[in-house]
Every structure is written in C-alpha cells, then in structure tokens.
Design a protein around this motif. Sequence first.
Motif, PDB file in Angstrom:
ATOM      1  N   ASN A   1      37.167   9.148  53.394  1.00 31.85           N
ATOM      2  CA  ASN A   1      36.087   8.793  54.316  1.00 31.85           C
ATOM      3  C   ASN A   1      34.720   8.854  53.644  1.00 31.85           C
ATOM      4  O   ASN A   1      34.515   9.583  52.671  1.00 31.85           O
ATOM      5  N   HIS A   2      33.786   8.071  54.190  1.00 30.19           N
ATOM      6  CA  HIS A   2      32.385   8.206  53.805  1.00 30.19           C
ATOM      7  C   HIS A   2      31.790   9.295  54.698  1.00 30.19           C
ATOM      8  O   HIS A   2      31.600   9.112  55.896  1.00 30.19           O
ATOM      9  N   VAL A   3      31.553  10.464  54.117  1.00 26.16           N
ATOM     10  CA  VAL A   3      31.137  11.633  54.890  1.00 26.16           C
ATOM     11  C   VAL A   3      29.632  11.879  54.743  1.00 26.16           C
ATOM     12  O   VAL A   3      29.140  12.102  53.634  1.00 26.16           O
ATOM     13  N   VAL A   4      28.943  11.786  55.866  1.00 25.82           N
ATOM     14  CA  VAL A   4      27.504  12.072  55.882  1.00 25.82           C
ATOM     15  C   VAL A   4      27.318  13.445  56.515  1.00 25.82           C
ATOM     16  O   VAL A   4      27.690  13.647  57.670  1.00 25.82           O
ATOM     17  N   SER A   5      26.788  14.397  55.763  1.00 25.01           N
ATOM     18  CA  SER A   5      26.595  15.730  56.334  1.00 25.01           C
ATOM     19  C   SER A   5      25.116  16.019  56.550  1.00 25.01           C
ATOM     20  O   SER A   5      24.296  15.779  55.657  1.00 25.01           O
ATOM     21  N   ILE A   6      24.838  16.522  57.726  1.00 27.23           N
ATOM     22  CA  ILE A   6      23.473  16.957  58.045  1.00 27.23           C
ATOM     23  C   ILE A   6      23.556  18.450  58.301  1.00 27.23           C
ATOM     24  O   ILE A   6      24.217  18.879  59.258  1.00 27.23           O
ATOM     25  N   ILE A   7      22.965  19.227  57.409  1.00 24.14           N
ATOM     26  CA  ILE A   7      23.032  20.671  57.622  1.00 24.14           C
ATOM     27  C   ILE A   7      21.628  21.228  57.782  1.00 24.14           C
ATOM     28  O   ILE A   7      20.683  20.801  57.118  1.00 24.14           O
ATOM     29  N   GLY A   8      21.508  22.177  58.704  1.00 16.73           N
ATOM     30  CA  GLY A   8      20.182  22.715  58.988  1.00 16.73           C
ATOM     31  C   GLY A   8      20.200  24.196  59.283  1.00 16.73           C
ATOM     32  O   GLY A   8      21.237  24.762  59.614  1.00 16.73           O
ATOM     33  N   ALA A   9      19.017  24.807  59.115  1.00 12.40           N
ATOM     34  CA  ALA A   9      18.853  26.221  59.442  1.00 12.40           C
ATOM     35  C   ALA A   9      17.388  26.449  59.777  1.00 12.40           C
ATOM     36  O   ALA A   9      16.564  25.564  59.581  1.00 12.40           O
ATOM     37  N   LYS A  10      17.107  27.660  60.257  1.00  7.23           N
ATOM     38  CA  LYS A  10      15.726  27.979  60.603  1.00  7.23           C
ATOM     39  C   LYS A  10      14.809  27.815  59.395  1.00  7.23           C
ATOM     40  O   LYS A  10      13.750  27.227  59.460  1.00  7.23           O
ATOM     41  N   THR A  11      15.284  28.369  58.270  1.00  5.69           N
ATOM     42  CA  THR A  11      14.471  28.368  57.061  1.00  5.69           C
ATOM     43  C   THR A  11      15.370  28.290  55.835  1.00  5.69           C
ATOM     44  O   THR A  11      16.582  28.518  55.942  1.00  5.69           O
ATOM     45  N   SER A  12      14.804  27.955  54.712  1.00  6.26           N
ATOM     46  CA  SER A  12      15.566  27.725  53.488  1.00  6.26           C
ATOM     47  C   SER A  12      16.513  28.884  53.132  1.00  6.26           C
ATOM     48  O   SER A  12      17.650  28.669  52.723  1.00  6.26           O
ATOM     49  N   ASP A  13      16.046  30.122  53.314  1.00  8.88           N
ATOM     50  CA  ASP A  13      16.859  31.300  52.965  1.00  8.88           C
ATOM     51  C   ASP A  13      18.151  31.377  53.764  1.00  8.88           C
ATOM     52  O   ASP A  13      19.117  32.015  53.341  1.00  8.88           O
ATOM     53  N   LEU A  14      18.157  30.798  54.941  1.00  6.53           N
ATOM     54  CA  LEU A  14      19.328  30.898  55.820  1.00  6.53           C
ATOM     55  C   LEU A  14      20.270  29.704  55.692  1.00  6.53           C
ATOM     56  O   LEU A  14      21.261  29.615  56.391  1.00  6.53           O
ATOM     57  N   LEU A  15      19.914  28.805  54.781  1.00  7.17           N
ATOM     58  CA  LEU A  15      20.728  27.607  54.609  1.00  7.17           C
ATOM     59  C   LEU A  15      21.903  27.939  53.681  1.00  7.17           C
ATOM     60  O   LEU A  15      21.698  28.239  52.505  1.00  7.17           O
ATOM     61  N   ILE A  16      23.115  27.866  54.214  1.00  7.90           N
ATOM     62  CA  ILE A  16      24.278  28.331  53.441  1.00  7.90           C
ATOM     63  C   ILE A  16      25.129  27.168  52.934  1.00  7.90           C
ATOM     64  O   ILE A  16      25.073  26.063  53.455  1.00  7.90           O
ATOM     65  N   MET A  17      25.932  27.445  51.939  1.00  9.52           N
ATOM     66  CA  MET A  17      26.999  26.564  51.435  1.00  9.52           C
ATOM     67  C   MET A  17      26.517  25.188  51.000  1.00  9.52           C
ATOM     68  O   MET A  17      27.246  24.202  51.127  1.00  9.52           O
ATOM     69  N   LYS A  18      25.296  25.134  50.454  1.00 14.98           N
ATOM     70  CA  LYS A  18      24.760  23.837  50.023  1.00 14.98           C
ATOM     71  C   LYS A  18      25.641  23.188  48.962  1.00 14.98           C
ATOM     72  O   LYS A  18      25.963  22.001  49.050  1.00 14.98           O
ATOM     73  N   ASP A  19      26.061  23.973  47.962  1.00 15.45           N
ATOM     74  CA  ASP A  19      26.851  23.409  46.862  1.00 15.45           C
ATOM     75  C   ASP A  19      28.187  22.886  47.364  1.00 15.45           C
ATOM     76  O   ASP A  19      28.615  21.794  47.024  1.00 15.45           O
ATOM     77  N   LYS A  20      28.849  23.714  48.183  1.00 16.23           N
ATOM     78  CA  LYS A  20      30.154  23.303  48.715  1.00 16.23           C
ATOM     79  C   LYS A  20      30.022  22.073  49.593  1.00 16.23           C
ATOM     80  O   LYS A  20      30.871  21.183  49.566  1.00 16.23           O
ATOM     81  N   MET A  21      28.958  22.006  50.382  1.00 18.56           N
ATOM     82  CA  MET A  21      28.752  20.850  51.263  1.00 18.56           C
ATOM     83  C   MET A  21      28.400  19.598  50.460  1.00 18.56           C
ATOM     84  O   MET A  21      28.783  18.496  50.828  1.00 18.56           O
ATOM     85  N   GLU A  22      27.688  19.808  49.376  1.00 18.49           N
ATOM     86  CA  GLU A  22      27.359  18.697  48.472  1.00 18.49           C
ATOM     87  C   GLU A  22      28.655  18.037  47.983  1.00 18.49           C
ATOM     88  O   GLU A  22      28.819  16.822  48.042  1.00 18.49           O
ATOM     89  N   LYS A  23      29.599  18.900  47.561  1.00 18.00           N
ATOM     90  CA  LYS A  23      30.888  18.409  47.055  1.00 18.00           C
ATOM     91  C   LYS A  23      31.713  17.739  48.145  1.00 18.00           C
ATOM     92  O   LYS A  23      32.430  16.775  47.909  1.00 18.00           O
ATOM     93  N   ALA A  24      31.613  18.285  49.354  1.00 17.60           N
ATOM     94  CA  ALA A  24      32.463  17.796  50.455  1.00 17.60           C
ATOM     95  C   ALA A  24      31.885  16.561  51.145  1.00 17.60           C
ATOM     96  O   ALA A  24      32.493  16.031  52.066  1.00 17.60           O
ATOM     97  N   SER A  25      30.705  16.107  50.688  1.00 13.78           N
ATOM     98  CA  SER A  25      30.038  15.007  51.386  1.00 13.78           C
ATOM     99  C   SER A  25      29.756  13.842  50.452  1.00 13.78           C
ATOM    100  O   SER A  25      29.620  14.010  49.243  1.00 13.78           O
TER     101      SER A  25
END
Lengths: 471, 278
Positions: free
Chosen positions: B126-150
């Motif tokens: 699939n063509h996977v578009v991920s939109i991930i968000g958090a209150k602030t940068s410090d609380l943003l988790i799993m960026k690397d894993k999501m990068e790979k999965a998207s």
Amino acid sequence: MAERIKPAEKFKRERTPMKEQAPLERIKNFKEVPLGYTLEDAIAEAQRCLQCNPAACIAGCPADVRIPQFIDKVIDEDIEGAFLEIKKTNALPAVCGRVCPQEDQCEGACVMEKKGKPIAIGRLERFVADKARELNLKDAEPTRNANTANKKIAIVGAGPAGLACAADLVKLGYDVTIFEALHKAGGVLIYGIPEFRLPKSIVGYEVEKIREMGVKIYTDYVIGYVKKVDDLVEEYDAVFLANGAGAPSFFGIPGENLKGVYSASEYLTRSNLMRAFDFPKYDTPITKGKKVAVVGGGNVAMDAVRTAKRLGADDAIIVYRRSRTEMPARAEEIEHAEAEGIQFELLTNPVKVIGDENGNVKALECVKMELGEPDESGRRRPKEIPGSNFTLDVDVVIIAIGQNANPIVARSATGVETNKWGYFVADEETGKTTHPKVWAGGDIVTGAATVILAVGAGKKAAKSIHETLSS
Amino acid sequence: MAKILKKEQWSESIFSMLIEANEVAKAAQPGQFIILITQESGERIPLTIADASPEEGWVQIVFQVVGKSTYELSLMNEGDNLYSFVGPLGIPSELEKFDGKVIMVGGGIGIAPIHPIAKKLKEMGNHVVSIIGAKTSDLLIMKDKMEKASTELIIATDDGSEGTKGFVNQVLENYLEKEKNVSQSWIIGPPIMMKFTVQSALKYGVKTFVSLNPIMVDGTGMCGACRVTVGGKTKFACVDGPEFDGALVDFDELMSRQRQYVEEEKEAYHMCLNERRA
C-alpha cells in the motif's frame, strides 16, 4: 473413638448446627460466614448417618462421592481415611462442601430428608477437607501407567469442570495440560464466588494439590488467540473444552452504559479476583454505592448484593421480576441475604437507568409485575402492570440476569458444533462433541449452572476420554 | 511472569518496553492488544501492541505515566518480571491491498498502536501516508519506525516545535483537500482527538477505523466493563474490537465512561507517591 449409636437414637437426634458469624458483624467484613464444624460437631453429625446400602446420597452426587464410607471414618476420627475416600472421586472437596446446593443433591436424596433433617453431608465434607488441609495430608499417588502416560490431553479453562476432568485423567496417568485465560486458576471459584462464601486461599490450595498431582496449568493463555482449538486437536490426543459461559447479558434498556452500571460478572471480578474490596491496597477500584440495586434472583445476584452491603451500601436491594418462591437462588443464600438486611423489591422489573449531568447513575426506574400463566419452564410468566412505574434512588446498578456464550474459543474450533445460543453441542453422558477428538462440558455446554454440575461434567468427560483412548 | 528485556524512556512520562513473550509475539497481529499486571496487588492494564518480533520472542509496549499503575510500571527495570502478561487479545485489523492511498493518523501515545498497522499495510504494497502529532516535539514518539512504515510521513505539533503547527485533524483536512485518491484511514489517539479527526475525514468521505481504549478488566469478553456504543448498539471493545468504524462510535459516552474512577485513581496515585517519598 466415638461409638456407633442405635438407629432409634439416630432418628431422635437433630441436625448439628454450624456456627456462623453474626449478621451485623459479618456485613462489615469479607470473612467467611459459616465457621465450620468442630471435631465434636462432626462426630455428632456423622453418628446420625444410617449407612444405607445402596446409598441414595451417592446417586444424588454428580461427583460420585462415597458418602457413607467417608462419614463412617469421621466417627472413628480417621480424618485421613475420610479424606482419601472423598478424594477418590472429588478433587475439590473444600469447594464443594461449601458451594454445592446439597439440598438438591446428596442431602435431597438422603433418607433422613423425609424426616426433615437430612445428614449435613456438605458440612461434613467441608470439615474433612479443612482438617486435611490443616494437617497437610497427602493425596494418593497417581497411577503410573505406560499406556496412558504417553497420551496428551489439553483442557481449555481451569474452572471446576476443567479441574475435575484434569484430576481424574492425571490419576489415570495421562499427561494433562490446562490452558487458563486469566492470571489465576479456578475460574468462577476465583473470580465469581465471593470470599465470604468461598475463601480464595482454599481454592488456591485445592488447585495447588491438582498441580502437585502432575497437571500442568498455563495461566494467561487464551485459547482462540494464542492457539486455536484446531492447533490443540493437532498437538494433543484429546481436547476438553470447559471455558465457561462467560459473556454477561444486559437488558438493552436506556441508561445501561451510565457510570455505576455493572454486570454482576464485572462487579464480582473486581471484588473477588482483583480484590477491589481492599482498595487502595489493591489497585483495582470499584464504585462503592450507598444505595445499590441488583437486578436478578439467582445465586450470582445474591453474591453481588451481599458484596455491595459489605462494601458499605446502606441500602442493598434485590430487584426481581417474579415472587420469592420463583427465585432461582438457593434458599440458604436468600436467608443469609435477608439476615444481612438485604431488601427485596419483588415483582419488579427495571425499565430505565437514570443518570445525573455527569453520566453517573442516580436512579432506577422500575415497573411492577404480576404473575400470569406458567411458561415453558413451568414458572408463572411475569407481565407488567401498566402505569405502575416508580423510581428507586440508587447510585449503583448491577445486572445479574445471566450469561451468553463467549465466542472466542468456539470461533477457533473447526468441526465442533454449537447450538443457536453459541454453546457447544455435547452428549450429556459423555461430553462428546461433533468432533471425534473434542469433548466439552460445564457452562459452555449447559449455559450458567452450578459448580457441582460442572464438576460432574468434567468427570464424565474424563471417563469418556479414557474409554476412547484406551479402546 | 514475563521478563522486561529492554526499557527506554522517551520523554518525561513516556516509556517503551520490550517484554519477553514468545507465544504472544508469534500470534500477535496488527490491531491487537495485551493486558499486563505489574505485581500481585496490581490491576490489569490493557495496552495496544506497538511492535512484535516472533523471531526474537518479544512484544513492544509503549505507555504514558498517568496514574499509580503506569507509574509503578515505569519504575520496573530490565530483568524484572511482570506478574502477568496476556495476549494477543481483540480482533486484528482487517488489512488488504487497497486501490487508493491509506492514511494513518496517530496522536500522542496513539502513534504506538498505529505503527504495526502501517508497517503491515506497507508490506502489503500500500501507499501509506502517516500523519503523526503530539503536543510538542519532545513527546513525538517512534519517528524512525514510522518513517520506515510509511510512504509519506507528515509531522505535526500543537506548538509548532516540529513539523506543521497545529492539530492532526487540521493537517489531515489540508491533505485531503489536495489528495482525492484515498481508500481508507486509521485514526488512533486520545478519544477527543479521534472524535474530531474522524469528523475531518468524514467531511471528505474517507472511511475511518479507530482503536478504542475503554476501561477493561478481563479483556476476554467476560465482564462488559469495556462496553461502547457503536451504531446505536452496545459492543464489548475487548472482543468485538478494539477497532470500530469511527463514524459509528459514541465518543462522548466513551470519554465519560473512561472517567468512572477518576477520584479513586487520584487517591491511589497520591498515596503511592507519598509512600515512595517517605
């Protein structure tokens, strides 16, 4: 050593009472209500037994306990002998001695019952089992049998049916493994029946004894998710499904999802398995209502309402749509509840749960009922009296109107037929299902019933599995 | 008993753990959850599976400290044993190769359960578009894993400290304004975020799935604590879900029911912190 008394004296002597915690005292704690027999009580009661042969009481016992034989040993103060006699057929005597409806079984069949004073078989069984535990008596060694030792049996569910089946099969030398979904073994004995009726340490002890006999019990293991029944059929010589009914029914009336509405299963699981009555020492919370309505008239309803009282409810009320005579709960449970100040709103059915602005329960709207013609169960059918609606001010509502079949196990079992309600179809005498390697028993076959019927079903399945595998 | 193999602290209150659980790891599928208990007196904590390795026999959980139980879990260390760990539970996500793009929206701690679904969808082509968000940068988790999965990854923070400034539902609307070839979406996060993001997706006619996290006890359909209203009918999130069609979920009821024990939870957490300090 006590003497055998003459038959005439046996008829004269009254049933030996069992001491209980006083009602006003016991509603403040979760300790067991009946305190058990002393040795003197037990002997006095055992002396009354007529030692019938054949014994009607044995025929009345789903676990085939050799009742006159064990009672006779009590008179001789031979606790070990009595214990081994019971254990020949029943792996859960301390449990059964407490929670069986003896009045419908052994005691109901007792010849002395005609005189209105059957032998207190349940109390004697409990006495022997408790004494054996105190004395740390050992069970008889399981048979070593090369023909059965290499045969593997999988059992789904560590409740009364699964445990009884496991105990009988391990005694015959089989290699038995139980898979239990919860973190503790015991099923309804652990999560359902309250501490004040069945202390959890006693269940734990009897389960431990079954483990010591060689049964492997894997907790936290959900068949249907981790493995399918289909996998077990591949890996084992026989599979016994005893996963319990396990999905609570609700009415579907407005307001049933308000905060403060519980299924009896949730309420009891929080209090019993998770020990919410001891919050915050234990982490699981429970809403301690001041005015609690429990809807239903069975044993589970009685357990829930008496739990609510102990959690501090000023008013704990049973709401039941029929009259007292139709209540399915044991007479003893209803009497205990009445003594504890439980109120009864009979011939009453809920129509709506009313909430406050925060979504918490504040009242239960009910309607009065009257009894009409008997239905297919033979009980008179209740019908609403139009315009008789009224409200009960309550802050907790507990729904105790039975269970549906939990689908998790069934949907992973190819070739095992279920009926229209989702229960497994199994032969009443053998537990055989439509799959040649699969047996089933207990509540997942019959719908919610009693501990002893589940024990009986487990034993029948064990016998049938043995016959099949050894032929 | 299940051993903690690895523990990481990702922010002041967010932790990740790899738990040794061979059979759970083998059976786990995207969308499923586990229930754990830290110690004998503990409560049953449901957590959605963030990742699993059948080869190495571990399951990853990600949690935020919000009360006594999660606090005590956060104090446990590598080598410690959890009192109980059961799973996988719930019905797996229904995944397939879609014609159009699939959109994964993860808010806060909800990024963790979005991850295995995205990963599997991408594996399926699939063509996977991920939109991930958090209150602030410090609380943003799993960026690397999501990068790979998207296939595409869009980041948003409420305060603009990383990626687009704003809520994920706004970012989703901006995306859907331009992209019409979208087959389906998964939206996982706090209920309030799911409620509004579902509304945003529905404006553009995009079907949504959400993963619900009501209060649970046994997690196997036995108690009904987790009942939610979906399409006007009562469902048990543990056995009928946890995923449901977002358009049909009564989020207000879910949020109300989640607050049932707010007072008790405060009391327990407060006592626990005092004991730890003493």
